[in-house]
Design a protein around this motif. Structure first.
Motif, PDB file in Angstrom:
ATOM      1  N   LEU A 172      47.776  41.592  43.511  1.00  0.00           N
ATOM      2  CA  LEU A 172      47.987  42.918  42.942  1.00  0.00           C
ATOM      3  C   LEU A 172      48.344  43.860  44.081  1.00  0.00           C
ATOM      4  N   LEU A 173      49.328  44.705  43.860  1.00  0.00           N
ATOM      5  CA  LEU A 173      49.762  45.619  44.914  1.00  0.00           C
ATOM      6  C   LEU A 173      49.283  47.032  44.654  1.00  0.00           C
ATOM      7  N   ASN A 174      48.887  47.702  45.722  1.00  0.00           N
ATOM      8  CA  ASN A 174      48.513  49.099  45.645  1.00  0.00           C
ATOM      9  C   ASN A 174      49.794  49.897  45.405  1.00  0.00           C
ATOM     10  N   PRO A 175      49.870  50.671  44.313  1.00  0.00           N
ATOM     11  CA  PRO A 175      51.106  51.397  44.019  1.00  0.00           C
ATOM     12  C   PRO A 175      51.472  52.445  45.074  1.00  0.00           C
ATOM     13  N   GLY A 176      50.485  52.931  45.818  1.00  0.00           N
ATOM     14  CA  GLY A 176      50.739  53.930  46.850  1.00  0.00           C
ATOM     15  C   GLY A 176      51.255  53.351  48.150  1.00  0.00           C
ATOM     16  N   THR A 177      50.720  52.174  48.521  1.00  0.00           N
ATOM     17  CA  THR A 177      51.090  51.593  49.814  1.00  0.00           C
ATOM     18  C   THR A 177      52.005  50.377  49.695  1.00  0.00           C
ATOM     19  N   GLY A 178      52.038  49.763  48.508  1.00  0.00           N
ATOM     20  CA  GLY A 178      52.830  48.547  48.330  1.00  0.00           C
ATOM     21  C   GLY A 178      52.167  47.326  48.950  1.00  0.00           C
ATOM     22  N   GLN A 179      50.946  47.479  49.473  1.00  0.00           N
ATOM     23  CA  GLN A 179      50.206  46.386  50.113  1.00  0.00           C
ATOM     24  C   GLN A 179      49.245  45.734  49.107  1.00  0.00           C
ATOM     25  N   PRO A 180      48.878  44.469  49.366  1.00  0.00           N
ATOM     26  CA  PRO A 180      47.900  43.827  48.474  1.00  0.00           C
ATOM     27  C   PRO A 180      46.611  44.646  48.400  1.00  0.00           C
ATOM     28  N   MET A 181      46.107  44.778  47.182  1.00  0.00           N
ATOM     29  CA  MET A 181      44.891  45.569  46.986  1.00  0.00           C
ATOM     30  C   MET A 181      43.674  44.794  47.481  1.00  0.00           C
ATOM     31  N   LYS A 182      42.772  45.526  48.094  1.00  0.00           N
ATOM     32  CA  LYS A 182      41.504  44.967  48.551  1.00  0.00           C
ATOM     33  C   LYS A 182      40.479  45.122  47.429  1.00  0.00           C
ATOM     34  N   ALA A 183      39.445  44.297  47.483  1.00  0.00           N
ATOM     35  CA  ALA A 183      38.394  44.354  46.469  1.00  0.00           C
ATOM     36  C   ALA A 183      37.834  45.775  46.341  1.00  0.00           C
ATOM     37  N   GLU A 184      37.648  46.458  47.473  1.00  0.00           N
ATOM     38  CA  GLU A 184      37.073  47.811  47.446  1.00  0.00           C
ATOM     39  C   GLU A 184      37.945  48.775  46.633  1.00  0.00           C
ATOM     40  N   GLU A 185      39.259  48.592  46.691  1.00  0.00           N
ATOM     41  CA  GLU A 185      40.158  49.458  45.917  1.00  0.00           C
ATOM     42  C   GLU A 185      40.031  49.173  44.421  1.00  0.00           C
ATOM     43  N   LEU A 186      39.939  47.899  44.068  1.00  0.00           N
ATOM     44  CA  LEU A 186      39.814  47.520  42.664  1.00  0.00           C
ATOM     45  C   LEU A 186      38.478  47.943  42.072  1.00  0.00           C
ATOM     46  N   GLU A 187      37.449  48.041  42.931  1.00  0.00           N
ATOM     47  CA  GLU A 187      36.124  48.435  42.455  1.00  0.00           C
ATOM     48  C   GLU A 187      36.086  49.885  41.999  1.00  0.00           C
ATOM     49  N   GLY A 188      37.121  50.649  42.296  1.00  0.00           N
ATOM     50  CA  GLY A 188      37.220  52.002  41.766  1.00  0.00           C
ATOM     51  C   GLY A 188      37.546  52.013  40.276  1.00  0.00           C
ATOM     52  N   VAL A 189      38.006  50.874  39.766  1.00  0.00           N
ATOM     53  CA  VAL A 189      38.412  50.770  38.365  1.00  0.00           C
ATOM     54  C   VAL A 189      37.598  49.718  37.609  1.00  0.00           C
ATOM     55  N   PHE A 190      37.208  48.641  38.285  1.00  0.00           N
ATOM     56  CA  PHE A 190      36.519  47.531  37.643  1.00  0.00           C
ATOM     57  C   PHE A 190      35.141  47.307  38.257  1.00  0.00           C
ATOM     58  N   CYS A 191      34.240  46.693  37.508  1.00  0.00           N
ATOM     59  CA  CYS A 191      32.922  46.314  38.024  1.00  0.00           C
ATOM     60  C   CYS A 191      33.088  45.312  39.151  1.00  0.00           C
ATOM     61  N   LYS A 192      32.171  45.352  40.105  1.00  0.00           N
ATOM     62  CA  LYS A 192      32.247  44.464  41.266  1.00  0.00           C
ATOM     63  C   LYS A 192      32.329  42.991  40.865  1.00  0.00           C
ATOM     64  N   GLU A 193      31.500  42.569  39.926  1.00  0.00           N
ATOM     65  CA  GLU A 193      31.494  41.164  39.492  1.00  0.00           C
ATOM     66  C   GLU A 193      32.849  40.769  38.914  1.00  0.00           C
ATOM     67  N   LEU A 194      33.464  41.666  38.142  1.00  0.00           N
ATOM     68  CA  LEU A 194      34.760  41.352  37.536  1.00  0.00           C
ATOM     69  C   LEU A 194      35.874  41.328  38.575  1.00  0.00           C
ATOM     70  N   VAL A 195      35.776  42.160  39.597  1.00  0.00           N
ATOM     71  CA  VAL A 195      36.744  42.124  40.702  1.00  0.00           C
ATOM     72  C   VAL A 195      36.642  40.782  41.414  1.00  0.00           C
ATOM     73  N   GLN A 196      35.408  40.361  41.680  1.00  0.00           N
ATOM     74  CA  GLN A 196      35.192  39.077  42.352  1.00  0.00           C
ATOM     75  C   GLN A 196      35.800  37.933  41.538  1.00  0.00           C
ATOM     76  N   GLN A 197      35.586  37.957  40.222  1.00  0.00           N
ATOM     77  CA  GLN A 197      36.151  36.913  39.370  1.00  0.00           C
ATOM     78  C   GLN A 197      37.675  36.984  39.356  1.00  0.00           C
ATOM     79  N   GLU A 198      38.221  38.176  39.286  1.00  0.00           N
ATOM     80  CA  GLU A 198      39.674  38.360  39.238  1.00  0.00           C
ATOM     81  C   GLU A 198      40.355  37.845  40.499  1.00  0.00           C
ATOM     82  N   LEU A 199      39.727  38.016  41.630  1.00  0.00           N
ATOM     83  CA  LEU A 199      40.336  37.622  42.901  1.00  0.00           C
ATOM     84  C   LEU A 199      39.993  36.188  43.327  1.00  0.00           C
ATOM     85  N   ASP A 200      39.184  35.509  42.525  1.00  0.00           N
ATOM     86  CA  ASP A 200      38.735  34.152  42.866  1.00  0.00           C
ATOM     87  C   ASP A 200      39.852  33.138  42.597  1.00  0.00           C
ATOM     88  N   ASN A 201      40.343  32.519  43.644  1.00  0.00           N
ATOM     89  CA  ASN A 201      41.387  31.503  43.528  1.00  0.00           C
ATOM     90  C   ASN A 201      40.829  30.087  43.561  1.00  0.00           C
TER      91      ASN A 201
END
Length: 161
Positions: free
Chosen positions: A34-63
């Motif tokens: 997932l890319l940060n719309p402001g920077t165009g860089q891959p989003m870090k978990a900390e950025e996603l945690e502003g929108v999603f619960c920590k557990e769900l971010v962890q699951q979303e990013l789990d490869n």
């Protein structure tokens, strides 16, 4: 002579899955980050945690983890309307003249009328577990808003749609 498969297949409550399947773990080519719309860089978990619960971010990013345990409390909630029948679409198969066997899930026992409550209850569960007081969402046709509202009411969370 082949045996005709029934139109509806019902699972017993004991057969309700106890784990979610994470398809990313089995993908040879992983999805682009997932890319940060402001920077165009891959989003870090900390950025996603502003929108999603920590557990769900962890699951979303789990490869790597193919199966994720479903908490017992969510499994109990699922039993209110699951399992829903798996239905064989014989008429569609015939109309398409396909050798494929086509099935669909009937979610009519689900108050939101779709599969969305399956995800909404998990999101409300993790939000409450994290200590959030409520969630905010948008909805198109209303099924997601209905599902999340029901899940939040069950978990005693505020919900703004």
């Amino acid at each position: 002579m082949s045996e005709k498969i029934p139109y509806k297949i019902y699972l017993d409550e004991k057969e309700i899955p106890k784990q979610w399947y994470n398809v990313r773990a089995d993908m040879k080519k992983k999805p682009a980050p997932l890319l940060n719309p402001g920077t165009g860089q891959p989003m870090k978990a900390e950025e996603l945690e502003g929108v999603f619960c920590k557990e769900l971010v962890q699951q979303e990013l789990d490869n790597d983890t193919p199966y994720i345990d479903i908490p017992e409390e969510i499994q109990k909630f699922y039993k209110m309307y699951r399992p829903s029948p798996l239905i064989r679409a014989y008429c569609l198969e015939e109309k398409l003249q396909t050798p494929a066997k086509i099935y669909y899930k009937f979610e009519g026992n689900n108050t939101s009328g779709s599969h969305k409550l399956n995800s909404a209850i998990a999101q409300a569960y993790y939000a409450k577990k994290q200590g959030l007081k409520g969630v905010t969402t948008e909805t198109g046709a209303g099924q997601w808003g209905t599902a999340l509202s029901m899940a939040c009411a069950y978990r005693d969370l505020d919900c703004s749609v």
